[in-house]
Design a protein around this motif. Sequence first.
Motif, PDB file in Angstrom:
ATOM      1  N   ASP A  37       0.331   0.402   2.187  1.00 29.36           N
ATOM      2  CA  ASP A  37       1.901  -0.296   2.696  1.00 29.36           C
ATOM      3  C   ASP A  37       2.902  -0.182   1.532  1.00 29.36           C
ATOM      4  N   ALA A  38       2.122  -1.073   0.505  1.00 27.30           N
ATOM      5  CA  ALA A  38       2.985  -1.370  -0.952  1.00 27.30           C
ATOM      6  C   ALA A  38       3.267  -0.125  -1.805  1.00 27.30           C
ATOM      7  N   HIS A  39       2.524   0.768  -1.310  1.00 28.46           N
ATOM      8  CA  HIS A  39       2.602   2.102  -2.468  1.00 28.46           C
ATOM      9  C   HIS A  39       3.860   2.849  -2.120  1.00 28.46           C
ATOM     10  N   GLU A  40       4.469   3.193  -3.355  1.00 23.18           N
ATOM     11  CA  GLU A  40       5.394   4.345  -3.305  1.00 23.18           C
ATOM     12  C   GLU A  40       4.885   5.375  -4.102  1.00 23.18           C
ATOM     13  N   GLY A  41       4.831   6.785  -3.671  1.00 21.27           N
ATOM     14  CA  GLY A  41       4.429   7.745  -4.310  1.00 21.27           C
ATOM     15  C   GLY A  41       3.409   8.725  -3.722  1.00 21.27           C
ATOM     16  N   PRO A  42       2.671   9.440  -4.510  1.00 21.94           N
ATOM     17  CA  PRO A  42       1.656  10.552  -3.884  1.00 21.94           C
ATOM     18  C   PRO A  42       0.492   9.782  -3.130  1.00 21.94           C
ATOM     19  N   LEU A  43       0.143  10.574  -2.012  1.00 23.94           N
ATOM     20  CA  LEU A  43      -1.039  10.167  -1.514  1.00 23.94           C
ATOM     21  C   LEU A  43      -1.801  11.533  -1.113  1.00 23.94           C
ATOM     22  N   CYS A  44      -2.868  11.807  -1.597  1.00 24.89           N
ATOM     23  CA  CYS A  44      -3.487  13.058  -1.431  1.00 24.89           C
ATOM     24  C   CYS A  44      -4.450  13.214  -0.429  1.00 24.89           C
ATOM     25  N   ILE A  45      -4.327  14.210   0.484  1.00 23.83           N
ATOM     26  CA  ILE A  45      -4.768  14.510   1.677  1.00 23.83           C
ATOM     27  C   ILE A  45      -5.202  15.860   2.049  1.00 23.83           C
ATOM     28  N   GLU A  54     -11.528  17.960  -3.469  1.00 26.57           N
ATOM     29  CA  GLU A  54     -10.645  16.907  -3.002  1.00 26.57           C
ATOM     30  C   GLU A  54     -10.633  15.751  -3.887  1.00 26.57           C
ATOM     31  N   GLU A  55     -11.568  15.320  -4.008  1.00 26.14           N
ATOM     32  CA  GLU A  55     -12.103  14.263  -4.890  1.00 26.14           C
ATOM     33  C   GLU A  55     -11.276  14.371  -6.215  1.00 26.14           C
ATOM     34  N   ALA A  56     -11.434  15.520  -6.754  1.00 24.50           N
ATOM     35  CA  ALA A  56     -10.605  15.812  -8.152  1.00 24.50           C
ATOM     36  C   ALA A  56      -9.352  15.878  -7.787  1.00 24.50           C
ATOM     37  N   ALA A  57      -8.717  16.384  -6.808  1.00 23.27           N
ATOM     38  CA  ALA A  57      -7.281  16.317  -6.795  1.00 23.27           C
ATOM     39  C   ALA A  57      -6.934  14.648  -6.598  1.00 23.27           C
ATOM     40  N   ILE A  58      -7.576  13.842  -5.990  1.00 22.77           N
ATOM     41  CA  ILE A  58      -7.342  12.874  -5.438  1.00 22.77           C
ATOM     42  C   ILE A  58      -7.059  11.709  -7.041  1.00 22.77           C
ATOM     43  N   ALA A  59      -8.131  12.227  -7.809  1.00 24.05           N
ATOM     44  CA  ALA A  59      -7.951  11.642  -9.057  1.00 24.05           C
ATOM     45  C   ALA A  59      -7.028  11.937  -9.809  1.00 24.05           C
ATOM     46  N   ASP A  60      -6.424  13.118  -9.806  1.00 27.68           N
ATOM     47  CA  ASP A  60      -5.159  13.464 -10.398  1.00 27.68           C
ATOM     48  C   ASP A  60      -3.959  12.751  -9.799  1.00 27.68           C
ATOM     49  N   SER A  61      -3.885  12.700  -8.404  1.00 26.40           N
ATOM     50  CA  SER A  61      -2.679  11.859  -8.108  1.00 26.40           C
ATOM     51  C   SER A  61      -2.906  10.459  -7.945  1.00 26.40           C
ATOM     52  N   GLY A  62      -3.932   9.925  -8.142  1.00 33.03           N
ATOM     53  CA  GLY A  62      -4.227   8.378  -8.143  1.00 33.03           C
ATOM     54  C   GLY A  62      -4.592   7.764  -6.908  1.00 33.03           C
ATOM     55  N   LEU A  63      -4.255   8.067  -5.640  1.00 34.74           N
ATOM     56  CA  LEU A  63      -4.736   7.834  -4.604  1.00 34.74           C
ATOM     57  C   LEU A  63      -4.593   8.628  -3.165  1.00 34.74           C
ATOM     58  N   GLY A  64      -5.553   8.430  -2.652  1.00 40.18           N
ATOM     59  CA  GLY A  64      -5.945   9.591  -1.533  1.00 40.18           C
ATOM     60  C   GLY A  64      -6.869   9.199  -0.327  1.00 40.18           C
ATOM     61  N   VAL A  65      -7.008   9.895   0.590  1.00 37.11           N
ATOM     62  CA  VAL A  65      -7.866   9.558   1.862  1.00 37.11           C
ATOM     63  C   VAL A  65      -8.883  10.927   2.007  1.00 37.11           C
ATOM     64  N   TYR A  66     -10.149  10.807   1.848  1.00 32.85           N
ATOM     65  CA  TYR A  66     -10.934  11.827   2.135  1.00 32.85           C
ATOM     66  C   TYR A  66     -12.262  11.307   2.935  1.00 32.85           C
ATOM     67  N   LEU A  67     -13.273  12.279   3.500  1.00 35.16           N
ATOM     68  CA  LEU A  67     -14.072  11.944   4.029  1.00 35.16           C
ATOM     69  C   LEU A  67     -15.452  11.362   3.186  1.00 35.16           C
ATOM     70  N   THR A  68     -16.118  10.468   3.394  1.00 31.74           N
ATOM     71  CA  THR A  68     -17.276   9.828   2.644  1.00 31.74           C
ATOM     72  C   THR A  68     -18.433   9.671   3.438  1.00 31.74           C
ATOM     73  N   MET A  69     -19.477  10.167   2.602  1.00 30.34           N
ATOM     74  CA  MET A  69     -20.737   9.458   3.371  1.00 30.34           C
ATOM     75  C   MET A  69     -21.288   8.557   2.415  1.00 30.34           C
ATOM     76  N   THR A  70     -21.777   9.151   1.034  1.00 32.08           N
ATOM     77  CA  THR A  70     -22.357   8.288   0.203  1.00 32.08           C
ATOM     78  C   THR A  70     -21.269   7.942  -0.780  1.00 32.08           C
ATOM     79  N   GLY A  71     -20.206   8.531  -0.996  1.00 32.48           N
ATOM     80  CA  GLY A  71     -19.024   8.245  -2.002  1.00 32.48           C
ATOM     81  C   GLY A  71     -19.450   8.860  -3.352  1.00 32.48           C
ATOM     82  N   SER A  72     -20.827   9.610  -3.468  1.00 35.39           N
ATOM     83  CA  SER A  72     -21.121   9.900  -4.892  1.00 35.39           C
ATOM     84  C   SER A  72     -20.433  10.787  -5.647  1.00 35.39           C
TER      85      SER A  72
END
Length: 298
Positions: free
Chosen positions: A191-199, A230-248
């Motif tokens: 809510d406080a974030h302004e900028g990219p959100l990778c999805i 997707e996880e690599a792209a989220i690491a580049d953008s800083g913040l994102g939403v993606y499906l996780t089971m273990t998160g490894s």
Amino acid sequence: MSRTVPVAVPRKGRPLEAVFERLASVADCEALADSVSSTLRYEKAITKGTTDPDHGPYERLADYSDPTDPFAPEYTLLRDSRDGFPRRVVFDSATVDLGDTKLQLIGREEPFRALRTHEFALGFDSADLVLEEVVELQAAGLGSLAEINRRINPKDTDVRVVTGLGDTVYHTLMATPELLNGEDLDRSFVDAHEGPLCISPRYERLVEAVLGTDTIEGVEFVYPDEEREEEAAIADSGLGVYLTMTGSTARDYGLVLGEHLFPSETVLMENASEGDATVDEIKTLLGEAVEETELSVA
């Protein structure tokens, strides 16, 4: 007299396995469930190129069929979207005996849409698709299956979610430690974030529904390249939403896992205008099969 009720189901993947697991808990169909699951896992391995088949798709299709057994599963061929568009063997149909009632499971590419067009009274599909297509976007987000029906406009569809099957994988917030700077990774952070959100591109409307339109003000959706995880792209953008089971995989890219936003779960659905007493009995039977479901049978 025994009645046969058609039920729309996915043609492959985790949602179809979840359907058979639920049915096996209330009916004598463990062998059928194991057979379908093992066959489709083998076919998936062939399609992904990790297994070399001894026979072509038509020969395999013939091997899987048993026309003398009315309860044996049937399969069909579809073009897969992978390179070369290979033919893929997928589920077509099977009959499950519930005693006074028989369920005729009919494979559909999009069971939810088959219910929307009144082809079926009952069906199974991913809760994601309901959010992507008919859940209304509101200022506040939603976080559970139990909230879905309240967000469906009756003028848009007669389909309602009955219960979840428990095969839960979560849409989860992920961020780099540098962006978080010690803060908690939850909805208030977004809510406080302004900028990219990778999805993933297909989940834009789903993420809007889950986070709420107020939360995504100031957010710019960005998307992974086709050949990038997707996880690599989220690491580049800083913040994102993606499906996780273990998160490894996310942790491998140095990401912090935050709030589980919404369960990506297979759900039993009904078209309320097509129901009757037999459909209600089936809903009750399937809804009570697993105690930890988030929804009670309506």
